[in-house]
Scaffold this motif. Structure first.
Motif, short mmCIF file in Angstrom:
data_model
loop_
_atom_site.label_atom_id
_atom_site.label_comp_id
_atom_site.label_asym_id
_atom_site.label_seq_id
_atom_site.Cartn_x
_atom_site.Cartn_y
_atom_site.Cartn_z
N VAL A 91 8.32 15.11 -7.49
CA VAL A 91 7.91 13.71 -7.45
C VAL A 91 8.00 13.19 -6.02
CG1 VAL A 91 8.41 11.38 -8.33
CG2 VAL A 91 8.75 13.38 -9.82
N LEU A 92 6.95 12.51 -5.60
CA LEU A 92 6.90 11.85 -4.30
C LEU A 92 7.31 10.39 -4.49
CD1 LEU A 92 5.90 11.64 -1.28
CD2 LEU A 92 3.65 11.06 -2.25
N LEU A 103 3.76 14.95 -8.38
CA LEU A 103 2.85 15.83 -7.64
C LEU A 103 2.50 17.09 -8.43
CD1 LEU A 103 4.48 15.61 -4.11
CD2 LEU A 103 2.47 14.38 -4.96
N THR A 104 3.28 17.38 -9.46
CA THR A 104 3.05 18.57 -10.27
C THR A 104 3.12 18.19 -11.74
OG1 THR A 104 5.40 19.17 -10.25
CG2 THR A 104 4.03 20.10 -8.50
N ALA A 105 2.49 19.00 -12.58
CA ALA A 105 2.49 18.73 -14.03
C ALA A 105 3.87 18.97 -14.62
CB ALA A 105 1.47 19.64 -14.71
N LEU A 115 9.13 19.79 2.72
CA LEU A 115 8.21 18.74 3.15
C LEU A 115 7.91 18.91 4.64
CD1 LEU A 115 6.81 16.13 2.17
CD2 LEU A 115 8.91 14.90 2.74
N SER A 116 6.64 18.79 5.01
CA SER A 116 6.26 18.88 6.42
C SER A 116 6.88 17.71 7.19
CB SER A 116 4.75 18.89 6.58
OG SER A 116 4.20 17.65 6.17
N ALA A 117 7.05 17.89 8.49
CA ALA A 117 7.67 16.86 9.33
C ALA A 117 6.91 15.54 9.30
CB ALA A 117 7.79 17.37 10.76
N ASP A 118 5.59 15.61 9.13
CA ASP A 118 4.80 14.37 9.09
C ASP A 118 4.62 13.83 7.67
OD1 ASP A 118 2.94 16.11 7.98
OD2 ASP A 118 1.45 15.82 9.57
N GLY A 119 5.17 14.53 6.67
CA GLY A 119 5.12 14.05 5.28
C GLY A 119 3.78 14.15 4.61
N THR A 120 2.86 14.95 5.15
CA THR A 120 1.52 15.03 4.57
C THR A 120 1.31 16.23 3.65
OG1 THR A 120 0.65 16.25 6.46
CG2 THR A 120 0.50 13.83 6.53
N VAL A 137 0.89 22.26 -1.01
CA VAL A 137 0.37 21.08 -1.68
C VAL A 137 0.13 19.99 -0.65
CG1 VAL A 137 0.86 19.31 -3.43
CG2 VAL A 137 1.68 21.65 -3.78
N GLU A 138 -1.10 19.48 -0.59
CA GLU A 138 -1.42 18.34 0.27
C GLU A 138 -0.99 17.07 -0.49
OE1 GLU A 138 -2.56 18.57 3.42
OE2 GLU A 138 -2.45 20.74 3.16
N LEU A 139 -0.28 16.18 0.17
CA LEU A 139 0.22 14.98 -0.50
C LEU A 139 -0.77 13.83 -0.39
CD1 LEU A 139 3.95 15.10 0.59
CD2 LEU A 139 2.82 16.24 -1.30
#
Length: 140
Positions: A91-92, A103-105, A115-120, A137-139
């Motif tokens: 969950v985001l 974000l997932t089923a 999580l990437s440093a830029d949160g994307t 997974v792209e957010l």
């Protein structure tokens, strides 16, 4: 021992002297300011859910919530209790608004998001039977 972190199950540095952590068998993500020792609830996913595997980038937080996880007593040792985790929903959370976005089923099981440093985007482990794979997974 860092005061206020008893039974912590995951941790991430949120920048500066801020730590985010989860606690075994709890639905909350906590925020700890190291300079002051102040602990506050950053987000609560709600009663009956267990949050873990927290990651934070800026005002974006991801955590694994619910799913196939339990907290059980360990009668065979002096350890006490422990958490068994076979995955859950990622969950985001937008920390500025508190809005949750799964974000997932709920029928799929995931663990250990990074999580990437830029949160994307994130990399996350998906569990299928006895097999695990990593997914990007792209957010939103």
């Amino acid at each position: 021992i860092v005061a206020g972190t008893d039974s912590a199950s995951s941790i991430d540095v949120g920048g500066g002297d801020t730590l985010y952590f989860t606690v075994n068998s709890d639905s909350k993500v906590f925020r700890l300011q190291l300079a002051t020792g102040s602990v506050a609830v950053a987000h609560d996913f709600g009663a009956g859910l267990i949050a873990r595997d927290v990651q934070v980038a800026g005002s974006r937080l991801v955590a694994v919530v619910g799913g196939d996880v339990s907290f059980v007593p360990d009668s065979a040792s002096a350890v006490g209790s422990y958490q068994i985790d076979h995955g859950g929903t990622v969950v985001l959370v937008d920390l500025s608004t508190g809005v949750e976005t799964p974000l997932t089923a709920a029928t799929m099981f995931f663990r250990h998001p990074a999580l990437s440093a830029d949160g994307t985007s994130m990399i996350v482990e998906r569990i299928v039977g006895a097999s695990t794979d990593l997914y990007r997974v792209e957010l939103p």
